[in-house]
Design a protein around this motif. Structure first.
Motif, short mmCIF file in Angstrom:
data_model
loop_
_atom_site.label_atom_id
_atom_site.label_comp_id
_atom_site.label_asym_id
_atom_site.label_seq_id
_atom_site.Cartn_x
_atom_site.Cartn_y
_atom_site.Cartn_z
N ASP A 1 0.85 -1.19 0.00
CA ASP A 1 0.00 0.00 0.00
C ASP A 1 0.88 1.24 0.00
O ASP A 1 1.48 1.60 1.02
CB ASP A 1 -0.92 0.01 1.22
N ASN A 2 0.96 1.90 -1.15
CA ASN A 2 1.84 3.06 -1.31
C ASN A 2 1.05 4.37 -1.40
O ASN A 2 1.62 5.41 -1.75
CB ASN A 2 2.68 2.90 -2.59
N SER A 3 -0.22 4.33 -1.08
CA SER A 3 -1.08 5.49 -1.33
C SER A 3 -0.62 6.73 -0.58
O SER A 3 -0.56 7.83 -1.16
CB SER A 3 -2.53 5.16 -0.98
N ALA A 4 -0.28 6.60 0.69
CA ALA A 4 0.15 7.76 1.46
C ALA A 4 1.48 8.32 0.94
O ALA A 4 1.65 9.54 0.83
CB ALA A 4 0.27 7.39 2.94
N GLU B 1 1.66 -1.56 -11.89
CA GLU B 1 1.66 -0.34 -11.08
C GLU B 1 2.39 -0.52 -9.75
O GLU B 1 3.03 0.42 -9.27
CB GLU B 1 0.22 0.14 -10.84
N GLN C 1 3.20 13.72 -4.51
CA GLN C 1 2.39 14.66 -5.26
C GLN C 1 2.34 16.03 -4.60
O GLN C 1 2.33 17.07 -5.28
CB GLN C 1 0.96 14.11 -5.43
N GLU D 1 5.31 1.99 -8.79
CA GLU D 1 5.25 2.79 -7.57
C GLU D 1 6.47 2.55 -6.69
O GLU D 1 7.06 3.49 -6.14
CB GLU D 1 3.99 2.44 -6.78
N ILE E 1 2.72 8.03 -2.11
CA ILE E 1 2.50 8.64 -3.42
C ILE E 1 1.85 10.01 -3.25
O ILE E 1 2.20 10.97 -3.96
CB ILE E 1 1.63 7.73 -4.30
N ALA E 2 0.93 10.14 -2.31
CA ALA E 2 0.29 11.43 -2.05
C ALA E 2 1.32 12.46 -1.58
O ALA E 2 1.26 13.64 -1.96
CB ALA E 2 -0.81 11.27 -1.02
N TYR F 1 5.73 8.02 -14.54
CA TYR F 1 6.47 7.96 -13.28
C TYR F 1 7.79 8.72 -13.38
O TYR F 1 8.24 9.34 -12.40
CB TYR F 1 6.71 6.51 -12.87
#
Length: 513
Positions: A22-25, A224, A31, A228, A27-28, A260
């Motif tokens: 889980d890379n969501s945090a 992905e 950004q 990531e 990656i955010a 990327y």
């Protein structure tokens, strides 16, 4: 088939596996940095990048291929070739270390100790060689990080040397007033060890998927999760170590990486703006848009002067980047020839060495670096801080342009000359590096003959670097310099011209009579 002479890795000794699903945090957070600017993740924005002055002036850096492959000492691609049944490395491994399911690539890690590694000594050698920046491999194709990563248990900080050898070297580089860099070869790891999936080997063992994986087919695009992870591993290197050179290997030009890559470049350039540091991304082939980073050619050359600064990454060895016992080394003459040719064409040379598994630099490689340093001590004025002249050079020896061609170079002659120039507060200078010492003791430079018209101005003063003033004549065909009896350096000779300043004629007043 013999038993392995090395003690294999004990799987029970491995640190816990790191969950990177889980890379969501993360990656955010990347950004957020991109959104803060000044660069955004578009090629239009990234083309506003300009290479920093320090890099344009630096000309010479040290590349370092180190890591687990130095243990078997069969080349830096051993983590792939040892699992390819058609490659000679496959049988070498089976005979020397045993079957691939009992002794795999991971099992070299305990023997990769770097117990004699002295980062301050390395930095001293590199500085003595004349290097201005140092680019160690942060992670090669094998998936083993040479830095202290939080995204994998497979790193030099956690096993093998059990120290952050990358970080320790970066500190030593700072102390020696050089610029720190890092290279990432992670992209190819998508497929690199997939040979081990075709037969019974430890690559198939689920306990080690986080080292050997993905080990997918090279025909497939990375998914992905892998992309990531590539992005976030690179971001980790940027944030932990603040390298001012970030070098990428091939395969990054695959279409799946493109969005990327744009994010990574915007992140890095924005971080550098926060730091107040000028940074460089080196790329191969078509991975980046023209003008958004610095183009790099592997073991290569340009046919002429490139308008934008570029880089040639080459090595002291002709066949391997990493440590092997039977290196076919280049000569110091060869290496200086590469450096001079690259600089004359608006490039930098990133020269690789391959340290041993115990963390020492082989005497032969140390001697080559010292030889380059001795030459630059005398002739560095014609290299550092210079710019290309009107033409890069003259002479009969043809330089083959392209990549992977450094073994195709013919030996230079005393008729082969490379030109550079500089302008400073004292005036305008042009340098001619004659790549071999003339047997008759006279350097003949045809491009400085009167009929060429290239100099454009009279010569105010002529000197030979390391020897001072010299007698010279100039006719239509060439400028000829009588050289000193003793060569000032071991390779060739450099002739320096100080050109007469341009005198602007007084402007006559025609308005009042």
């Amino acid at each position: 088939m013999a038993d392995s002479p090395l003690e294999p890795l004990d799987p029970a000794s491995l640190p816990p596996r790191v969950d990177v699903s889980d890379n969501s945090a993360a990656i955010a957070a990347v950004q957020d940095v991109i959104d803060a600017g000044p660069y955004d993740a578009t090629w239009e924005s990234l083309r506003a990048y300009e290479p920093p002055l320090w890099y344009r002036d630096a000309k010479f850096g040290i590349f370092i291929h180190w890591g687990i492959p130095s243990v078997p000492a069969q080349g830096e691609w051993y983590s792939r070739t040892m699992y390819l049944e058609a490659d000679r490395a496959f049988e070498h491994h089976r005979v020397t270390y045993g079957s691939h399911d009992q002794f795999g690539y991971k099992d070299f890690i305990p023997s990769f100790t770097m117990d004699r590694f002295d980062p301050a000594e390395w930095a001293e050698v590199f500085r003595r060689a004349g290097a201005q920046f140092v680019v160690p491999v942060a992670e090669h194709h094998d998936g083993f990080a040479m830095y202290d990563t939080d995204r994998s248990r497979w790193s030099a900080a956690k096993m093998g040397p059990r120290r952050d050898v990358f970080g320790d070297l970066m500190t030593a580089v700072d102390d020696a007033w050089m610029v720190r860099g890092a290279s990432s070869h992670r992209a190819e790891h998508w497929f690199f060890q997939n040979g081990g999936m075709r037969f019974d080997s430890d690559v198939r063992d689920a306990r080690f998927f986080d080292l050997y994986g993905p080990a997918q087919r090279e025909e497939t695009a990375p998914n992905e999760l892998f992309l990531e992870d590539w992005l976030l591993r690179t971001v980790e290197i940027i944030d932990k170590y603040r390298p001012q050179v970030l070098w990428f290997d091939w395969w990054l030009e695959q279409p799946a990486f493109e969005p990327y890559i744009r994010k990574l470049a915007a992140y890095y350039y924005n971080r550098a703006a926060e730091w107040g540091r000028g940074v460089v991304i080196n790329y191969k082939w078509t991975a980046f848009a023209e003008g958004s980073a610095v183009y790099d050619i592997e073991r290569g050359a340009m046919p002429g002067i490139r308008p934008d600064v570029w880089q040639n990454d080459s090595s002291v060895g002709k066949t391997s980047w990493g440590w092997i016992e039977d290196h076919d080394y280049k000569s110091v003459d060869d290496l200086i020839g590469e450096l001079v040719d690259v600089v004359a064409k608006n490039g930098n040379l990133l020269l690789n060495i391959g340290p041993k598994a115990d963390g020492t630099i082989a005497p032969a490689e140390r001697e080559m670096l010292e030889g380059i340093g001795d030459w630059l001590t005398v002739n560095g004025e014609a290299i550092f801080g210079t710019r290309p002249w009107l033409i890069p050079g003259e002479g009969p020896t043809e330089v083959v342009a392209g990549s992977m061609i450094d073994d195709a170079f013919a030996p230079y002659t005393s008729e082969d000359v490379r030109f550079t120039t500089r302008t400073d507060v004292t005036g305008d200078y042009v340098y001619a590096t004659v790549l071999r010492w003339p047997e008759d003791g006279v350097a003949s430079i045809r491009s400085w003959g009167r009929s060429s018209g290239l100099l454009g101005r009279p010569i105010a003063e002529l000197t030979v670097l390391g020897a001072g003033s010299a007698e010279w004549t100039q006719d239509a065909d060439a400028l000829r310099v009588t050289l000193p009896e003793t060569p000032p350096s071991a390779v060739g000779v450099v002739v320096k011209l100080w050109l007469e300043p341009v005198h602007e004629p007084a402007r006559k007043d025609f308005l009042h009579g």
